[in-house]
Design a protein around this motif. Structure first.
Motif, PDB file in Angstrom:
ATOM      1  N   CYS A 279       0.753  -1.070  -0.031  1.00  0.00           N
ATOM      2  CA  CYS A 279      -0.006  -0.026  -0.095  1.00  0.00           C
ATOM      3  C   CYS A 279       0.787   1.143   0.135  1.00  0.00           C
ATOM      4  CB  CYS A 279      -0.916  -0.001   1.137  1.00  0.00           C
ATOM      5  SG  CYS A 279      -1.938   1.515   1.292  1.00  0.00           S
ATOM      6  N   CYS A 281      -0.141   4.474   0.730  1.00  0.00           N
ATOM      7  CA  CYS A 281      -0.925   5.185   1.500  1.00  0.00           C
ATOM      8  C   CYS A 281       0.401   6.060   2.443  1.00  0.00           C
ATOM      9  CB  CYS A 281      -2.129   4.901   2.317  1.00  0.00           C
ATOM     10  SG  CYS A 281      -1.657   4.301   3.959  1.00  0.00           S
ATOM     11  N   CYS A 284       1.272   3.645   5.362  1.00  0.00           N
ATOM     12  CA  CYS A 284       1.944   2.252   4.793  1.00  0.00           C
ATOM     13  C   CYS A 284       3.409   2.431   3.939  1.00  0.00           C
ATOM     14  CB  CYS A 284       1.300   1.388   3.985  1.00  0.00           C
ATOM     15  SG  CYS A 284      -0.301   0.764   4.951  1.00  0.00           S
ATOM     16  N   HIS A 305      -4.577   3.759   8.338  1.00  0.00           N
ATOM     17  CA  HIS A 305      -4.467   2.989   6.882  1.00  0.00           C
ATOM     18  C   HIS A 305      -5.906   3.403   6.310  1.00  0.00           C
ATOM     19  CE1 HIS A 305      -4.456   0.506   3.350  1.00  0.00           C
ATOM     20  NE2 HIS A 305      -5.495  -0.164   4.288  1.00  0.00           N
ATOM     21  N   GLU A 309      -6.945   5.533   3.307  1.00  0.00           N
ATOM     22  CA  GLU A 309      -7.428   4.966   1.914  1.00  0.00           C
ATOM     23  C   GLU A 309      -8.739   5.438   1.710  1.00  0.00           C
ATOM     24  OE1 GLU A 309      -4.768   4.067   0.193  1.00  0.00           O
ATOM     25  OE2 GLU A 309      -5.466   2.001  -0.294  1.00  0.00           O
TER      26      GLU A 309
HETATM   27 ZN    ZN Z   1      -2.083   2.063   3.633  1.00  0.00          ZN
END
Ligand code: ZN
Length: 362
Positions: A279, A281, A284, A305, A309
């Motif tokens: 991921c 983001c 992450c 997270h 997202e």
């Molecule tokens: Zn993430």
């Protein structure tokens, strides 16, 4: 005008304040989630028995829209008492409904929300009373909260619910209650979509992806819970159902599948022998999605997270402009294909969730 309220966001009109927002409902994670909030498109709703102090968060994040959810839905509404107001003990005048709303604003809430009690499926008269009493208030900074049993969004009752809600002069924040996922009941995804289409300025309150489907079909805003238990209400006096109370691994939002998946399921069933997706983001930073354990640190990271997202998905929704419906259909089609691809790669059965399937078909 209330002279005492030095609120960070002056509300000219709660409808325009709410429009297009993704609010995040949070209890103990509120302080960690606050820095992620987009001042223009986001906001934070504090919930729980011991919510973070509103005044403290308002001081630390004056640009973030903050609200607090009342605890009123723990008791059942009656036509005589649809709102949870303190009893008048005869010595000091207890605050009335408007006084309660003033109190929220004075504590730093950007907008007020009514302390409405819970509506079981047979409490239409109480719900009508709530709308009538709220309509007697000529203020533009309040949402009328309607916490109700999921059956109100089912085929048998949804027309009546819509008729009642359409009589409200204030935007409605609607919460469905169930021990599990209210959307899992037949007819509820379609009912919720009808409500979003027919009730102007609706805010779907305590929700998850259903908020995206509602905003695609006309809802004004959505308030998404950080924890599974905050993504719907439970009936007054009821308790949420946990599939495996011993499993503390967090539910992780997986963007390309458009769903939350418990980390343990990813670790044991999907990505035991193939690499998990990573991921990008800001929480992450390129790490795999199945890395979260049940430790408090990992759980918080997973929840942040999820917030990040969801904000990205919500940003895409807003960017799709007038093509919202085709954008959403494309997301659902892609998610269906991603489920099939995952099943192929893992040689396991990865069924497309019924709620996503409903949204793709209705
Ligand atoms: Zn993430």
């Amino acid at each position: 005008m209330n002279q005492r309220a030095p609120s960070p966001t002056r509300v000219a009109d709660v409808g325009s304040l709410m429009a297009d927002r993704l609010l995040t409902i949070s209890g103990s994670e509120a302080a960690a989630a606050a820095p992620l909030m987009d001042p223009a498109r986001g906001g934070l709703v504090l919930v729980g028995k011991k919510p973070a102090p509103l005044a403290q968060l308002t001081a630390a994040y004056p640009e973030v829209l903050l609200m607090r959810e009342p605890t009123s839905a723990r008791t059942v509404a009656t036509p005589e008492a649809p709102f949870d107001l303190p009893p008048d003990d005869g010595l000091l005048a207890a605050p009335d409904l408007s006084g309660i709303l003033d109190g929220q604003r004075e504590a730093g809430a950007a907008a007020a929300i009514t302390p409405t009690r819970y509506f079981p499926s047979d409490s239409g008269a109480a719900m009508e009373a709530a709308v009538r009493v709220a309509n007697s208030l000529y203020r533009r900074d309040m949402l009328l909260w309607i916490p109700c049993e999921w059956k109100w969004a089912g085929e048998a009752r949804v027309a009546r619910l819509i008729a009642i809600l359409r009589r409200s002069r204030h935007p409605v924040a609607l919460s469905l209650a169930d021990r599990q996922d209210p959307l899992a009941h037949k007819g509820v995804p379609a009912g919720l979509r009808r409500i979003a289409q027919q009730v102007d300025g609706l805010v779907l309150w305590r929700t998850d992806l259903a908020g995206i489907d509602a905003m695609v079909h006309g809802a004004s805003a959505m308030a998404v819970g950080v924890l599974p238990s905050q993504r719907h209400l439970t009936e007054a006096g009821g308790a949420a159902f946990a599939a495996r109370p011993d499993d503390k691994t967090p539910h992780v939002f997986v963007r390309h599948l458009l769903r939350y998946v418990q980390a343990r399921k990813m670790q044991e069933r999907w990505f035991a022998s193939i690499p998990a997706p990573v991921c990008e983001c800001r929480i992450c930073s390129g790490r795999p999605l199945d890395r979260f354990t049940g430790s408090p640190e990992d759980r918080t990271a997973a929840h942040l997270h999820n917030v990040a997202e969801l904000m990205t998905l919500h940003g895409e929704l807003l960017a799709s402009g007038i093509a919202r419906r085709s954008w959403w259909r494309e997301q659902l089609d892609d998610a269906r294909a991603a489920h099939q691809a995952l099943a192929g790669r893992t040689s396991t059965d990865v069924p497309f969730p019924p709620t996503l399937n409903s949204w793709a078909k209705i």
